[in-house]
Scaffold this active site. Sequence first.
Site, mmCIF file in Angstrom:
data_model
loop_
_atom_site.group_PDB
_atom_site.id
_atom_site.type_symbol
_atom_site.label_atom_id
_atom_site.label_comp_id
_atom_site.label_asym_id
_atom_site.label_seq_id
_atom_site.Cartn_x
_atom_site.Cartn_y
_atom_site.Cartn_z
ATOM 1 N N HIS B 80 0.969 -1.293 0.003
ATOM 2 C CA HIS B 80 -0.082 -0.121 0.128
ATOM 3 C C HIS B 80 1.011 1.346 0.054
ATOM 4 O O HIS B 80 0.649 2.174 -0.625
ATOM 5 C CB HIS B 80 -0.713 0.048 1.173
ATOM 6 C CG HIS B 80 -1.625 1.245 1.475
ATOM 7 N ND1 HIS B 80 -2.392 1.809 0.889
ATOM 8 C CD2 HIS B 80 -1.162 2.163 2.471
ATOM 9 C CE1 HIS B 80 -2.887 2.919 1.333
ATOM 10 N NE2 HIS B 80 -2.250 3.359 2.440
ATOM 11 N N TRP B 145 7.515 -0.382 3.963
ATOM 12 C CA TRP B 145 8.166 0.199 2.838
ATOM 13 C C TRP B 145 9.537 0.997 2.975
ATOM 14 O O TRP B 145 10.184 1.058 1.919
ATOM 15 C CB TRP B 145 6.952 1.289 2.341
ATOM 16 C CG TRP B 145 7.452 2.895 3.044
ATOM 17 C CD1 TRP B 145 6.713 3.064 4.268
ATOM 18 C CD2 TRP B 145 7.921 4.096 2.588
ATOM 19 N NE1 TRP B 145 7.174 4.191 4.543
ATOM 20 C CE2 TRP B 145 7.659 4.777 3.437
ATOM 21 C CE3 TRP B 145 8.467 4.259 1.443
ATOM 22 C CZ2 TRP B 145 8.387 6.081 3.346
ATOM 23 C CZ3 TRP B 145 9.269 5.552 1.300
ATOM 24 C CH2 TRP B 145 8.870 6.518 2.168
ATOM 25 N N SER B 173 11.598 8.629 -12.250
ATOM 26 C CA SER B 173 11.603 10.135 -11.644
ATOM 27 C C SER B 173 12.521 10.897 -12.033
ATOM 28 O O SER B 173 12.605 11.958 -12.233
ATOM 29 C CB SER B 173 11.567 9.889 -9.996
ATOM 30 O OG SER B 173 10.632 9.167 -9.681
ATOM 31 N N HIS B 256 13.190 11.829 3.896
ATOM 32 C CA HIS B 256 12.798 13.151 4.274
ATOM 33 C C HIS B 256 12.463 14.119 3.041
ATOM 34 O O HIS B 256 11.304 14.721 3.075
ATOM 35 C CB HIS B 256 13.410 13.803 5.662
ATOM 36 C CG HIS B 256 12.445 14.615 5.992
ATOM 37 N ND1 HIS B 256 11.504 14.204 6.891
ATOM 38 C CD2 HIS B 256 12.256 15.740 5.736
ATOM 39 C CE1 HIS B 256 10.690 15.254 7.297
ATOM 40 N NE2 HIS B 256 11.154 16.279 6.682
ATOM 41 N N GLU B 258 11.953 13.171 0.278
ATOM 42 C CA GLU B 258 11.027 12.776 -0.310
ATOM 43 C C GLU B 258 9.410 13.147 0.108
ATOM 44 O O GLU B 258 8.596 13.541 -0.881
ATOM 45 C CB GLU B 258 11.050 11.120 -0.413
ATOM 46 C CG GLU B 258 9.637 10.171 -0.854
ATOM 47 C CD GLU B 258 9.641 10.188 -2.216
ATOM 48 O OE1 GLU B 258 10.545 10.397 -3.051
ATOM 49 O OE2 GLU B 258 8.385 9.862 -2.659
ATOM 50 N N TYR B 260 8.856 15.978 0.941
ATOM 51 C CA TYR B 260 8.642 17.470 0.278
ATOM 52 C C TYR B 260 8.521 17.131 -1.020
ATOM 53 O O TYR B 260 7.836 18.000 -1.686
ATOM 54 C CB TYR B 260 9.680 18.324 1.001
ATOM 55 C CG TYR B 260 9.739 18.496 2.093
ATOM 56 C CD1 TYR B 260 8.673 19.301 2.976
ATOM 57 C CD2 TYR B 260 10.600 18.023 3.226
ATOM 58 C CE1 TYR B 260 8.522 19.217 4.289
ATOM 59 C CE2 TYR B 260 10.697 18.311 4.443
ATOM 60 C CZ TYR B 260 9.557 18.813 4.951
ATOM 61 O OH TYR B 260 9.468 19.061 6.329
ATOM 62 N N SER B 271 -1.474 27.144 -4.554
ATOM 63 C CA SER B 271 -1.260 28.588 -4.817
ATOM 64 C C SER B 271 -1.880 29.140 -6.219
ATOM 65 O O SER B 271 -1.821 30.343 -6.444
ATOM 66 C CB SER B 271 0.187 28.742 -4.746
ATOM 67 O OG SER B 271 1.108 28.189 -3.753
ATOM 68 N N HIS B 305 15.255 12.649 12.436
ATOM 69 C CA HIS B 305 13.866 12.819 13.262
ATOM 70 C C HIS B 305 13.026 11.613 13.106
ATOM 71 O O HIS B 305 12.164 11.385 13.867
ATOM 72 C CB HIS B 305 13.464 14.136 13.205
ATOM 73 C CG HIS B 305 12.533 14.346 11.997
ATOM 74 N ND1 HIS B 305 12.595 15.282 11.245
ATOM 75 C CD2 HIS B 305 12.100 13.419 10.977
ATOM 76 C CE1 HIS B 305 11.910 15.499 10.184
ATOM 77 N NE2 HIS B 305 11.662 14.164 9.916
ATOM 78 N N THR B 331 6.808 26.914 6.540
ATOM 79 C CA THR B 331 5.613 26.409 6.220
ATOM 80 C C THR B 331 4.605 27.342 6.472
ATOM 81 O O THR B 331 3.560 27.572 5.744
ATOM 82 C CB THR B 331 5.364 25.129 6.781
ATOM 83 O OG1 THR B 331 6.476 24.216 6.439
ATOM 84 C CG2 THR B 331 4.326 24.380 6.300
ATOM 85 N N LYS B 334 3.568 30.072 4.176
ATOM 86 C CA LYS B 334 3.070 29.549 3.039
ATOM 87 C C LYS B 334 1.562 29.578 3.510
ATOM 88 O O LYS B 334 0.775 30.224 2.553
ATOM 89 C CB LYS B 334 3.431 28.141 2.504
ATOM 90 C CG LYS B 334 4.923 28.409 1.883
ATOM 91 C CD LYS B 334 4.987 26.951 1.004
ATOM 92 C CE LYS B 334 4.766 27.006 -0.116
ATOM 93 N NZ LYS B 334 5.730 28.001 -1.144
ATOM 94 N N ARG B 453 1.443 0.658 15.157
ATOM 95 C CA ARG B 453 1.285 0.765 13.694
ATOM 96 C C ARG B 453 2.004 -0.839 13.237
ATOM 97 O O ARG B 453 2.560 -1.635 13.745
ATOM 98 C CB ARG B 453 1.956 1.804 12.706
ATOM 99 C CG ARG B 453 3.504 1.769 13.050
ATOM 100 C CD ARG B 453 4.048 3.093 12.433
ATOM 101 N NE ARG B 453 4.104 2.976 11.116
ATOM 102 C CZ ARG B 453 4.935 3.755 10.106
ATOM 103 N NH1 ARG B 453 5.780 4.113 10.824
ATOM 104 N NH2 ARG B 453 5.035 3.567 8.800
#
Lengths: 176, 533
Positions: B80, B145, B173, B256, B258, B260, B271, B305, B331, B334, B453
Amino acid sequence: MNANRSLVAQLLILTAGMFGFGFLLVPLYDVFCEITGFGGRTNAEAVVVAEAPDLNREIRIEFLTNVNSYAQFEFASELDSMTVNPGKMYYATFTAKNLSAIDKVAQAVPSVAPVTAAEHFSKIECFCFTSQNFLANEQKAMPLQFIVDPNLPDYVDTITLQYTFFDATSVASNNP
Amino acid sequence: MTTAVADTLEEHHDDHGPAKGIGRWLFSTNHKDIGTMYLVFSLCMFFIGGAMAMVIRSELAIPGLQFVHPEFFNQMTTMHALIMVFGAVMPAFVGLANWMIPLMIGAPDMALPRMNNWSFWILPVAFGILLSTLFMPGGAPAGGWTMYPPLVLQTGDAFPFLIFSVHLMGISSIMGSINVIVTIINMRAPDMTLLKMPMFVWTWLITAYLLIAVMPVLAGAVTMLLTDQFFGTSFFLAAGGGDPVMFQHIFWFFGHPEVYIMILPAFGVVSEIIPTFSRKPLFGHDSMVYAASCIAFLSFIVWAHHMFTVGMPFTGQLFFMFATMLIAVPTGVKIFNWVATMWRGAMTFETPMLFSLAFVFLFTIGGFSGLMLALAPADVQYHDTYFVVAHFHYVLVPGSVFAIMAGAYYWLPKWTGHMYNETLGKIHFWTSTIFVNLTFFPMHFLGLAGMPRRIPDYSTQFADFNTIASIGAIGFGLSQLLFVAVLLTSKRGAKATAEVWDNPTTLEWTVPSPAPFHTFDTPPKLDDSVGFH
């Protein structure tokens, strides 16, 4: 067109560079761990420390042993723990037994907690420095010689030394 | 090569349509056709990955094991994630980029059309390989994953297929990103300076650089896994002197940025939409650009983190905690800019705007739970619980997926030449929004209460919230069928004008609807009302 081509070339170089950087992280990580003791890593080679022993301070050393689930070994420390003075040399003995009927190579991987103590825990001699050869069903005692650096931060009064015992036979045959 | 292209341009002055039959798609070099293929592919993957989510939520609806074996459950969580991340969200944004970037910067096509064809057609192969692992002895990958060793090395026959499909996704990509960068840098309309570019183009330029910087690192990491398993190296095998924790560092150095990669183009889409439906220019366009660049830079120095619990020196935890919390600043810039754009605007609430508004609100919730997770001491409690699941689903589903939906509704009339069914669109929006919250909000409570999880069964104290989440998930899954209904009926609506909406300002609204097969054969002249956004 030429502008496209040179930009594509630059971006491809960047791509290749980042692919290389991924692999460069491997030695960088090792260096980083050696310097900081990150991950509880301790020295992997013998060191000579000449310090005056601090007889007024007592540190408890706890020994923990684990066997990797794929390794058919018994592995234990003779002592659960011992109390030491910083700056003084100590000996400890670990025993391991090959439970299989074939010759094996084993590797013990150490880790020290808390991580701030890792760089102050120096091994003079350790069975973990090299891989150990075991004949079928062989049992042997393995020595550890260590010294705790008197510069150990004040708030540390207990150090846990943990070993995981791995079957490294396949790895050893790949790297003769 | 230069002369050949020039000749072609000379000979074919009049507009010729697309090739006929399947060849139009197999050999397409047209950015609009390739964009369409990306979007359709992404929708298919969205439903396949969604079906896996339905399996997960059905199993978790009540305590105990009812439908599937734990091993299969683990395969479902792993697949998934891989399918949604690499198959649904990323290709959807590449599809939007293919369709819209040339139209928004006044370019006739992408800069490297044949590579564009390649980068799309690698994807069905990659996911064919990945999905085929479901039928292999030992089943699909089930170690998560993130592919942490040594667990991932216990994957059965599927292991090398997993690695090679990740390689192919990476190659796709990277080729797509190179194409986007070259197009944006070299093919803008003459008067369009970098800071006049629409936000969507800007966020994609930054995203493309992120992709080029980190996809090769992921390729390297999985290559190390492959050689560890088959060629006797010991990158991550402790017995041979390696360290499995190092994989986590390398993976999250990719991982990380990724996240973003999956959210920056979403920022770009909303926007574009919020100014159009607020009938005001985007507030602080340039500060948006700088904020996105800051986020991209910071994404490279916060990876640890994700792994506060592996045993890290105090100073390391402090550094990664503060660096992570720093991301809240750009952030926040924005979010406040979007709110300021709406301030005193003449707002209307068509479906694209509704999805964008929900994006701003719900993404912020996901951002806040991210801040909570950034606190190293608190993270020890949250780590690997449903709180993390709630967090990243809030930023990815009502975040990225809602932005993709918003973009699809916004540009659909430009693609089809007809207005979509607004009523159906609004029902799709409201059901999606209600059910997405019903699904993921209770997960916060489950996580704080300690539910781990990636488990197929749980202790009974977690029962009720899980039932609510499962009802929400099935409702959300069914709601997405409404989107298919919108697409299937999209040609029945009224003819769309070139502008479609009320005075939108970017260049794609200057070409007719549907956008002709070839557009901007000669670069457009920009006046003050266009491209400023």
